[in-house]
Design a protein around this motif. Structure first.
Motif, PDB file in Angstrom:
ATOM      1  N   VAL A  65     -87.746  19.021  14.519  1.00  0.00           N
ATOM      2  CA  VAL A  65     -89.072  18.797  14.030  1.00  0.00           C
ATOM      3  C   VAL A  65     -89.609  17.264  14.365  1.00  0.00           C
ATOM      4  CG1 VAL A  65     -90.775  18.505  11.983  1.00  0.00           C
ATOM      5  CG2 VAL A  65     -88.965  20.154  12.140  1.00  0.00           C
ATOM      6  N   VAL A  66     -88.899  16.391  14.092  1.00  0.00           N
ATOM      7  CA  VAL A  66     -89.340  14.986  14.360  1.00  0.00           C
ATOM      8  C   VAL A  66     -89.450  14.674  15.831  1.00  0.00           C
ATOM      9  CG1 VAL A  66     -88.878  12.590  14.365  1.00  0.00           C
ATOM     10  CG2 VAL A  66     -88.451  14.010  12.213  1.00  0.00           C
ATOM     11  N   LEU A  67     -88.561  15.156  16.574  1.00  0.00           N
ATOM     12  CA  LEU A  67     -88.659  15.090  18.076  1.00  0.00           C
ATOM     13  C   LEU A  67     -89.908  15.956  18.866  1.00  0.00           C
ATOM     14  CD1 LEU A  67     -84.832  14.950  19.335  1.00  0.00           C
ATOM     15  CD2 LEU A  67     -86.522  13.027  19.116  1.00  0.00           C
ATOM     16  N   VAL A  68     -90.018  17.068  18.170  1.00  0.00           N
ATOM     17  CA  VAL A  68     -91.271  17.683  18.840  1.00  0.00           C
ATOM     18  C   VAL A  68     -92.581  17.127  18.406  1.00  0.00           C
ATOM     19  CG1 VAL A  68     -92.550  20.067  18.694  1.00  0.00           C
ATOM     20  CG2 VAL A  68     -89.980  19.939  18.875  1.00  0.00           C
ATOM     21  N   TYR A  69     -92.901  16.812  17.002  1.00  0.00           N
ATOM     22  CA  TYR A  69     -93.651  15.826  16.610  1.00  0.00           C
ATOM     23  C   TYR A  69     -93.836  14.585  17.492  1.00  0.00           C
ATOM     24  CZ  TYR A  69     -96.691  12.917  13.681  1.00  0.00           C
ATOM     25  OH  TYR A  69     -97.668  12.092  13.308  1.00  0.00           O
ATOM     26  N   ALA A  70     -92.875  14.070  17.824  1.00  0.00           N
ATOM     27  CA  ALA A  70     -92.851  12.702  18.623  1.00  0.00           C
ATOM     28  C   ALA A  70     -93.440  13.019  20.161  1.00  0.00           C
ATOM     29  CB  ALA A  70     -91.686  12.192  18.714  1.00  0.00           C
ATOM     30  N   GLY A  71     -93.235  14.343  20.684  1.00  0.00           N
ATOM     31  CA  GLY A  71     -93.281  14.780  21.996  1.00  0.00           C
ATOM     32  C   GLY A  71     -94.712  14.940  22.011  1.00  0.00           C
ATOM     33  N   VAL A  72     -95.495  15.085  21.111  1.00  0.00           N
ATOM     34  CA  VAL A  72     -96.991  15.173  21.112  1.00  0.00           C
ATOM     35  C   VAL A  72     -97.881  13.722  20.958  1.00  0.00           C
ATOM     36  CG1 VAL A  72     -97.372  17.637  20.854  1.00  0.00           C
ATOM     37  CG2 VAL A  72     -97.560  16.095  18.930  1.00  0.00           C
ATOM     38  N   THR A  73     -97.102  12.631  20.712  1.00  0.00           N
ATOM     39  CA  THR A  73     -97.766  11.452  20.308  1.00  0.00           C
ATOM     40  C   THR A  73     -97.534  10.614  21.622  1.00  0.00           C
ATOM     41  OG1 THR A  73     -95.824  10.654  19.476  1.00  0.00           O
ATOM     42  CG2 THR A  73     -97.146  11.578  17.975  1.00  0.00           C
ATOM     43  N   PRO A  74     -98.545   9.743  21.804  1.00  0.00           N
ATOM     44  CA  PRO A  74     -98.499   8.650  22.862  1.00  0.00           C
ATOM     45  C   PRO A  74     -97.440   7.894  22.630  1.00  0.00           C
ATOM     46  CG  PRO A  74    -100.764   8.675  21.608  1.00  0.00           C
ATOM     47  CD  PRO A  74    -100.046   9.698  20.934  1.00  0.00           C
ATOM     48  N   PRO A  75     -97.060   7.127  23.549  1.00  0.00           N
ATOM     49  CA  PRO A  75     -97.530   6.816  24.931  1.00  0.00           C
ATOM     50  C   PRO A  75     -97.185   7.752  25.861  1.00  0.00           C
ATOM     51  CG  PRO A  75     -95.472   5.515  24.653  1.00  0.00           C
ATOM     52  CD  PRO A  75     -95.811   6.054  23.254  1.00  0.00           C
ATOM     53  N   VAL A 122     -72.676   9.906  12.091  1.00  0.00           N
ATOM     54  CA  VAL A 122     -73.623   9.189  11.014  1.00  0.00           C
ATOM     55  C   VAL A 122     -73.833   9.998   9.869  1.00  0.00           C
ATOM     56  CG1 VAL A 122     -75.697   7.673  10.395  1.00  0.00           C
ATOM     57  CG2 VAL A 122     -74.507   7.601  12.551  1.00  0.00           C
ATOM     58  N   ILE A 123     -74.529  11.155   9.989  1.00  0.00           N
ATOM     59  CA  ILE A 123     -74.702  12.081   8.998  1.00  0.00           C
ATOM     60  C   ILE A 123     -73.720  12.714   8.196  1.00  0.00           C
ATOM     61  CG2 ILE A 123     -77.033  12.559  10.015  1.00  0.00           C
ATOM     62  CD1 ILE A 123     -75.823  15.450  10.110  1.00  0.00           C
ATOM     63  N   ALA A 124     -72.365  12.675   8.709  1.00  0.00           N
ATOM     64  CA  ALA A 124     -71.403  13.191   8.315  1.00  0.00           C
ATOM     65  C   ALA A 124     -70.797  12.150   7.475  1.00  0.00           C
ATOM     66  CB  ALA A 124     -70.135  13.525   9.452  1.00  0.00           C
ATOM     67  N   GLN A 125     -70.790  10.832   7.582  1.00  0.00           N
ATOM     68  CA  GLN A 125     -70.426  10.028   6.971  1.00  0.00           C
ATOM     69  C   GLN A 125     -71.113   9.693   5.685  1.00  0.00           C
ATOM     70  OE1 GLN A 125     -68.184   7.557   8.192  1.00  0.00           O
ATOM     71  NE2 GLN A 125     -68.324   6.215   6.449  1.00  0.00           N
ATOM     72  N   TYR A 126     -72.368  10.095   5.644  1.00  0.00           N
ATOM     73  CA  TYR A 126     -73.178  10.026   4.486  1.00  0.00           C
ATOM     74  C   TYR A 126     -73.310  11.306   3.753  1.00  0.00           C
ATOM     75  CZ  TYR A 126     -74.763   5.340   5.675  1.00  0.00           C
ATOM     76  OH  TYR A 126     -74.729   4.043   5.839  1.00  0.00           O
ATOM     77  N   GLY A 127     -72.706  12.348   4.230  1.00  0.00           N
ATOM     78  CA  GLY A 127     -72.640  13.773   3.082  1.00  0.00           C
ATOM     79  C   GLY A 127     -74.038  14.436   3.476  1.00  0.00           C
ATOM     80  N   ILE A 128     -74.602  14.215   4.645  1.00  0.00           N
ATOM     81  CA  ILE A 128     -76.029  14.911   4.707  1.00  0.00           C
ATOM     82  C   ILE A 128     -75.594  16.137   5.623  1.00  0.00           C
ATOM     83  CG2 ILE A 128     -78.198  14.948   6.002  1.00  0.00           C
ATOM     84  CD1 ILE A 128     -78.181  11.854   5.758  1.00  0.00           C
ATOM     85  N   ASN A 129     -76.363  17.215   4.730  1.00  0.00           N
ATOM     86  CA  ASN A 129     -75.985  18.761   5.590  1.00  0.00           C
ATOM     87  C   ASN A 129     -76.437  18.736   7.054  1.00  0.00           C
ATOM     88  OD1 ASN A 129     -76.305  21.349   6.456  1.00  0.00           O
ATOM     89  ND2 ASN A 129     -76.709  22.104   4.428  1.00  0.00           N
ATOM     90  N   PRO A 130     -75.741  19.091   7.852  1.00  0.00           N
ATOM     91  CA  PRO A 130     -75.964  19.158   9.454  1.00  0.00           C
ATOM     92  C   PRO A 130     -76.934  20.031   9.908  1.00  0.00           C
ATOM     93  CG  PRO A 130     -73.665  19.795   9.108  1.00  0.00           C
ATOM     94  CD  PRO A 130     -73.908  19.761   7.878  1.00  0.00           C
ATOM     95  N   ILE A 131     -77.190  21.053   9.234  1.00  0.00           N
ATOM     96  CA  ILE A 131     -78.070  22.039   9.361  1.00  0.00           C
ATOM     97  C   ILE A 131     -79.479  21.368   9.048  1.00  0.00           C
ATOM     98  CG2 ILE A 131     -78.992  24.379   9.248  1.00  0.00           C
ATOM     99  CD1 ILE A 131     -76.127  25.450   8.921  1.00  0.00           C
ATOM    100  N   GLN A 132     -79.456  21.010   7.931  1.00  0.00           N
ATOM    101  CA  GLN A 132     -80.954  20.243   7.374  1.00  0.00           C
ATOM    102  C   GLN A 132     -81.163  19.081   8.394  1.00  0.00           C
ATOM    103  OE1 GLN A 132     -80.515  17.954   3.894  1.00  0.00           O
ATOM    104  NE2 GLN A 132     -82.592  17.386   3.817  1.00  0.00           N
ATOM    105  N   PHE A 133     -80.073  18.351   8.794  1.00  0.00           N
ATOM    106  CA  PHE A 133     -80.525  17.194   9.667  1.00  0.00           C
ATOM    107  C   PHE A 133     -80.909  17.684  10.958  1.00  0.00           C
ATOM    108  CE2 PHE A 133     -79.451  13.923  12.958  1.00  0.00           C
ATOM    109  CZ  PHE A 133     -80.346  13.118  12.214  1.00  0.00           C
ATOM    110  N   ALA A 134     -80.467  18.832  11.741  1.00  0.00           N
ATOM    111  CA  ALA A 134     -80.781  19.419  12.790  1.00  0.00           C
ATOM    112  C   ALA A 134     -82.172  19.829  12.979  1.00  0.00           C
ATOM    113  CB  ALA A 134     -79.832  20.429  13.393  1.00  0.00           C
ATOM    114  N   LEU A 135     -82.732  20.413  11.566  1.00  0.00           N
ATOM    115  CA  LEU A 135     -83.884  20.724  11.598  1.00  0.00           C
ATOM    116  C   LEU A 135     -84.857  19.680  11.634  1.00  0.00           C
ATOM    117  CD1 LEU A 135     -83.712  24.007   9.001  1.00  0.00           C
ATOM    118  CD2 LEU A 135     -84.152  24.046  11.624  1.00  0.00           C
ATOM    119  N   VAL A 136     -84.496  18.544  10.867  1.00  0.00           N
ATOM    120  CA  VAL A 136     -85.394  17.635  10.775  1.00  0.00           C
ATOM    121  C   VAL A 136     -85.363  16.764  12.110  1.00  0.00           C
ATOM    122  CG1 VAL A 136     -85.363  15.227   9.882  1.00  0.00           C
ATOM    123  CG2 VAL A 136     -85.079  17.054   8.217  1.00  0.00           C
ATOM    124  N   MET A 137     -84.474  16.685  12.892  1.00  0.00           N
ATOM    125  CA  MET A 137     -84.155  16.332  13.960  1.00  0.00           C
ATOM    126  C   MET A 137     -85.148  16.803  15.065  1.00  0.00           C
ATOM    127  SD  MET A 137     -81.140  15.018  16.386  1.00  0.00           S
ATOM    128  CE  MET A 137     -80.541  16.688  16.909  1.00  0.00           C
TER     129      MET A 137
END
Length: 185
Positions: free
Chosen positions: A145-155, A128-143
């Motif tokens: 960070v967001v998953l770790v952030y979500a890991g400390v949130t309920p439920p 998906v990100i390749a289709q939109y021209g998003i940098n894969p390294i940038q997206f990997a970092l965002v992914m």
């Protein structure tokens, strides 16, 4: 104990050893520091420690194995292509797609452990990100960070509960420290 990250990162960056060897060196260093410096255990405790480590490793590998199988099934069902066509029908703007993907990852990360979510979601989202021209390294970092952030949130809050188990504290004790973190993002 604070020297361990320097040994690991310095050894890898300095070319002294590989990442796998760094893990082994870190284990030996932690054993020596825990036994001789902190006197946190005795030699008779080693079988129990090894058994606990083996059970935790086995549990982690079972989670990774199940996530890998699910990831293969997702790829076999051509889910990435369906996601691409769905997102393309919504918008062509890469920034909007990034916002939608962050919200999706936040939702997934709230219910699935970080490593499993990465194994399941990465093969779907990278086309998906390749289709939109998003940098894969940038997206990997965002992914991550967001998953770790979500890991400390309920439920579910897998990272939060593991941290509470290690520190032997209750959820009410962590809230004064957790709420500013959750609010900052």
């Amino acid at each position: 104990a604070l020297i361990m990250p320097l040994i690991i990162i310095g050894g890898i960056v300095g070319g002294v050893f590989t990442a796998t060897e760094a893990g082994a060196v870190a284990c030996v260093y932690a054993f020596i520091v825990g036994w001789l410096v902190y006197k946190g255990f005795k030699l008779k405790d080693i079988p129990r420690i090894v058994l606990n480590a083996a059970s935790m490793t086995g549990m982690s590998l079972l989670i990774v194995a199940a996530a890998s199988i699910f990831s293969w099934l997702v790829a076999y069902a051509k889910l990435p292509q369906m996601v691409i066509s769905f997102l393309t029908s919504i918008t062509r703007n890469p920034q909007m797609i990034m916002i939608l993907l962050v919200l999706f990852l936040l939702f997934v990360g709230m219910f699935i452990e970080t490593l499993s979510a990465t194994i399941i979601v990465a093969p779907i989202l990278f086309p998906v990100i390749a289709q939109y021209g998003i940098n894969p390294i940038q997206f990997a970092l965002v992914m991550i960070v967001v998953l770790v952030y979500a890991g400390v949130t309920p439920p579910v809050g897998g990272v939060l509960f593991i941290t509470m188990g290690i520190s032997k504290c209750k959820l009410k004790d962590t809230l004064p420290y957790l709420l500013p973190y959750l609010g900052a993002v």
